[in-house]
Design a protein around this motif. Structure first.
Motif, PDB file in Angstrom:
ATOM      1  N   ASP A 172      -3.366   2.678 -10.324  1.00 48.52           N
ATOM      2  CA  ASP A 172      -3.114   3.125 -11.576  1.00 48.52           C
ATOM      3  C   ASP A 172      -1.616   3.622 -11.606  1.00 48.52           C
ATOM      4  OD1 ASP A 172      -3.099   5.265 -10.011  1.00 48.52           O
ATOM      5  OD2 ASP A 172      -4.468   6.212 -11.297  1.00 48.52           O
ATOM      6  N   GLY A 173      -0.824   3.448 -10.546  1.00 51.10           N
ATOM      7  CA  GLY A 173       0.357   3.705 -10.534  1.00 51.10           C
ATOM      8  C   GLY A 173       0.914   5.032 -10.339  1.00 51.10           C
ATOM      9  N   VAL A 174       0.076   6.260 -10.734  1.00 54.20           N
ATOM     10  CA  VAL A 174       0.279   7.523 -10.768  1.00 54.20           C
ATOM     11  C   VAL A 174      -0.561   8.585  -9.878  1.00 54.20           C
ATOM     12  CG1 VAL A 174       1.022   7.394 -13.002  1.00 54.20           C
ATOM     13  CG2 VAL A 174      -1.304   7.700 -12.463  1.00 54.20           C
ATOM     14  N   SER A 175      -1.668   7.999  -9.113  1.00 53.50           N
ATOM     15  CA  SER A 175      -2.494   8.789  -8.197  1.00 53.50           C
ATOM     16  C   SER A 175      -2.161   8.389  -6.762  1.00 53.50           C
ATOM     17  CB  SER A 175      -3.829   8.682  -8.801  1.00 53.50           C
ATOM     18  OG  SER A 175      -4.191   9.160  -9.993  1.00 53.50           O
ATOM     19  N   VAL A 176      -2.175   9.168  -5.826  1.00 57.21           N
ATOM     20  CA  VAL A 176      -2.071   8.934  -4.378  1.00 57.21           C
ATOM     21  C   VAL A 176      -3.348   7.834  -3.981  1.00 57.21           C
ATOM     22  CG1 VAL A 176      -3.233  10.721  -3.505  1.00 57.21           C
ATOM     23  CG2 VAL A 176      -1.610   9.647  -2.131  1.00 57.21           C
ATOM     24  N   ASN A 177      -3.229   7.044  -3.209  1.00 59.22           N
ATOM     25  CA  ASN A 177      -3.950   6.208  -2.583  1.00 59.22           C
ATOM     26  C   ASN A 177      -4.016   6.061  -1.103  1.00 59.22           C
ATOM     27  OD1 ASN A 177      -4.487   2.851  -1.712  1.00 59.22           O
ATOM     28  ND2 ASN A 177      -6.122   3.705  -3.177  1.00 59.22           N
ATOM     29  N   SER A 178      -2.775   6.242  -0.520  1.00 58.88           N
ATOM     30  CA  SER A 178      -2.722   6.109   0.909  1.00 58.88           C
ATOM     31  C   SER A 178      -1.300   7.146   1.245  1.00 58.88           C
ATOM     32  CB  SER A 178      -2.680   4.710   1.402  1.00 58.88           C
ATOM     33  OG  SER A 178      -1.392   4.079   0.833  1.00 58.88           O
ATOM     34  N   ALA A 179      -1.264   7.188   2.544  1.00 57.87           N
ATOM     35  CA  ALA A 179      -0.183   7.816   3.243  1.00 57.87           C
ATOM     36  C   ALA A 179       0.368   7.230   4.392  1.00 57.87           C
ATOM     37  CB  ALA A 179      -0.485   9.376   3.598  1.00 57.87           C
ATOM     38  N   VAL A 180       1.618   7.049   4.465  1.00 59.31           N
ATOM     39  CA  VAL A 180       2.155   6.405   5.827  1.00 59.31           C
ATOM     40  C   VAL A 180       2.661   7.491   6.845  1.00 59.31           C
ATOM     41  CG1 VAL A 180       3.874   4.948   6.512  1.00 59.31           C
ATOM     42  CG2 VAL A 180       3.096   4.467   4.260  1.00 59.31           C
ATOM     43  N   LEU A 181       1.983   7.272   7.790  1.00 60.63           N
ATOM     44  CA  LEU A 181       2.487   8.302   8.821  1.00 60.63           C
ATOM     45  C   LEU A 181       3.420   7.470   9.929  1.00 60.63           C
ATOM     46  CD1 LEU A 181      -1.393   9.714   9.490  1.00 60.63           C
ATOM     47  CD2 LEU A 181       0.679  10.479   7.684  1.00 60.63           C
ATOM     48  N   GLY A 182       4.338   8.617  10.247  1.00 64.41           N
ATOM     49  CA  GLY A 182       5.194   7.951  11.570  1.00 64.41           C
ATOM     50  C   GLY A 182       4.656   8.647  12.772  1.00 64.41           C
ATOM     51  N   LEU A 183       4.590   8.121  13.724  1.00 63.48           N
ATOM     52  CA  LEU A 183       4.081   8.336  15.209  1.00 63.48           C
ATOM     53  C   LEU A 183       5.019   8.949  15.880  1.00 63.48           C
ATOM     54  CD1 LEU A 183       1.761   6.241  14.356  1.00 63.48           C
ATOM     55  CD2 LEU A 183       1.360   5.851  16.557  1.00 63.48           C
ATOM     56  N   ASN A 184       4.798  10.043  16.802  1.00 63.79           N
ATOM     57  CA  ASN A 184       5.900  10.783  17.324  1.00 63.79           C
ATOM     58  C   ASN A 184       5.493  10.824  18.840  1.00 63.79           C
ATOM     59  OD1 ASN A 184       7.065  11.678  14.784  1.00 63.79           O
ATOM     60  ND2 ASN A 184       5.466  13.267  14.725  1.00 63.79           N
TER      61      ASN A 184
END
Length: 364
Positions: A309-321
């Motif tokens: 839909d272009g307006v609602s969150v669907n995923s998150a990108v996480l950076g590994l530490n």
């Protein structure tokens, strides 16, 4: 008109310490702004030290007790026992409660200062800290405090709805609020009905599709902010099982003996849950669990991505530490994507300048 009957005209204000001198007025008049725990504890001490004083407590909400009333999880009623003590203070003849009155809105600091011998500011933080990440403005990326306000019945949140029509919820932060929110999402509805949680939250939980809650922390097991009570409750939560990343605990067991007692007990439970074979009872319970919660440490959210839909969150990108050996972390240059239909931000709060007359550091 309302305030003119409340704020009484007094002699020129003086410091509270000067009121102990014989030349000062015999009955100091004191304003306490904020009727939460800090305000009531302060009022108790003032009333005891200055029994002839009159204390007016100003609160922006219509009712007192602040976070004790609207911030404590509904399934932790024992934490609210201090309300009994606060109520005794509130009923004191020399203590007045003035609700629906916010500093900088209904009353100014200048007016308080000109009508009281002393003004004590005990109100809390007003805003949530932002992550400052791409996609944070997407629908269903919310502060965890909104959820807390919803299930505790804070005025103004009665009609709030949360997207529980998703398989996975991600919570950014590993403090007690984060664990409380995870527990309130995963606890069986029948159990929550026995608490004073709002009907609105129960109605939304009945329709919930959430089967997985992922808690994301930037640093490692030795730096988590939650306490052992909250962790133990989640580990033992009916109908759920914990999922830990074993590699996050490499070498942690060797450091347990060096920790102070509270941190030691917490870390022992983390290590046991992550690395040890569970007892038979736990194995049986976890094998039958339909829901799960995951603790993903050494990960930082980098950006949030929208769905179709272009307006609602669907995923998150996480950076590994990885640990930098000094209590902090450094990125390792790898990323992973976590699909989630709801993101809750639980990374602390910040103060705001409630009144133009306040000395305030905008940089902190």
């Amino acid at each position: 008109m309302f305030l003119s009957h409340i704020i009484k005209s007094l002699p020129p204000p003086s410091l509270l310490s000067r009121c102990l001198a014989t030349s000062c007025p015999p009955s100091p008049h004191i304003a306490v702004v904020g009727a939460g725990p800090a305000g009531y504890y302060a009022t108790q001490h003032i009333a005891k030290a200055l029994p002839t004083s009159t204390i007016d407590m100003y609160e922006k909400l219509p009712v007192p007790y602040g976070l004790v009333r609207y911030g404590v999880a509904p399934d932790h009623p024992e934490v609210k026992n201090c309300i009994t003590t606060f109520s005794k203070t509130a009923l004191s003849k020399n203590v007045n409660f003035i609700g629906n009155t916010a500093l900088g809105r209904e009353v100014s600091l200048d007016r308080l200062m000109s009508n009281y011998h002393a003004v004590l500011l005990t109100y809390g933080t007003e805003e949530d800290r932002l992550l400052g990440l791409e996609g944070e403005q997407l629908n269903n990326v919310l502060p965890a405090r909104d959820l807390v306000s919803l299930y505790n019945g804070l005025p103004g949140y009665e009609e709030m709805t949360v997207n529980l029509d998703a398989d996975t919820v991600m919570i950014v932060g590993v403090g007690n609020v984060a664990l409380d929110v995870a527990r309130m999402i995963l606890t069986p509805v029948d159990q929550l009905r026995q608490t004073d949680v709002t009907e609105s939250w129960l109605e939304q939980l009945v329709r919930s599709r959430v089967e997985r809650v992922v808690l994301v922390g930037r640093r490692g097991p030795l730096q988590v902010s939650f306490t052992i009570k909250e962790l133990r409750e989640l580990v033992k939560l009916e109908g759920t099982r914990p999922v830990f990343c074993k590699e996050d605990y490499d070498g942690v067991r060797d450091q347990v003996a060096k920790l102070d007692r509270p941190r030691k007990r917490l870390t022992e439970l983390l290590v046991k849950t992550a690395l040890d074979t569970p007892d038979q009872k736990s194995q049986e319970r976890w094998s039958q669990a339909r829901k799960k919660w995951e603790l993903k440490l050494f990960r930082s959210p980098l950006r949030f991505l929208a769905g179709s839909d272009g307006v609602s969150v669907n995923s998150a990108v996480l950076g590994l530490n990885r640990s930098d050996g000094k209590g902090g972390v450094e990125p390792v240059g790898r990323e992973e994507t976590l699909e989630c239909g709801l993101v809750l931000r639980s990374v602390g709060y910040k103060s705001v300048r409630a009144d133009p007359g306040l000395v305030f550091d905008e940089e902190r």
